[in-house]
Design an enzyme around this catalytic site. Structure first.
Site, mmCIF file in Angstrom:
data_model
loop_
_atom_site.group_PDB
_atom_site.id
_atom_site.type_symbol
_atom_site.label_atom_id
_atom_site.label_comp_id
_atom_site.label_asym_id
_atom_site.label_seq_id
_atom_site.Cartn_x
_atom_site.Cartn_y
_atom_site.Cartn_z
ATOM 1 N N CYS A 137 -0.124 3.948 2.501
ATOM 2 C CA CYS A 137 0.290 3.548 3.856
ATOM 3 C C CYS A 137 1.745 3.908 4.105
ATOM 4 C CB CYS A 137 0.110 2.045 4.051
ATOM 5 S SG CYS A 137 -1.577 1.454 3.898
ATOM 6 N N CYS B 30 0.835 -1.206 0.000
ATOM 7 C CA CYS B 30 0.000 0.000 0.000
ATOM 8 C C CYS B 30 0.872 1.258 0.000
ATOM 9 C CB CYS B 30 -0.908 -0.028 1.228
ATOM 10 S SG CYS B 30 -1.901 1.456 1.439
#
Length: 94
Positions: free
Chosen positions: A60, A57
């Protein structure tokens, strides 16, 4: 002043200066097995921020250093825990 407001008042320079030597200095990994202890029980003492992330991600990866710097700037008044497990695994915890 509550911790949330104080954390929001930290400017970008303070965040940059407060970055720890490593993320492990201010973060803990959390799993379903220890979620109650590390998050729910600890939240009686101070706010606990849970970062659900994944290695694939990209957002993230961008958000993690910002969260770590903000928590470091709070000088221990906020705890940051991270979990690589899907948030759906935590839905039935009480």
């Amino acid at each position: 002043m509550n911790e949330f407001k104080r954390l929001n008042m930290v400017d970008d320079n303070a965040l940059a200066q407060s970055q720890p030597n490593s993320a492990s200095e201010i973060t803990e990994e959390v799993s379903i097995a220890d979620f109650k202890t590390k998050v729910i029980d600890e939240s009686a003492n101070r706010p606990v921020l849970v970062d659900f992330w994944a290695p694939w991600c990209e957002p993230c990866k961008q958000l993690s250093p910002i969260l770590e710097a903000a928590v470091a700037a709070a000088n221990g008044s906020v705890k940051l825990v991270k979990s690589e497990e899907s948030i759906t695994h935590f839905e039935n915890l009480t």
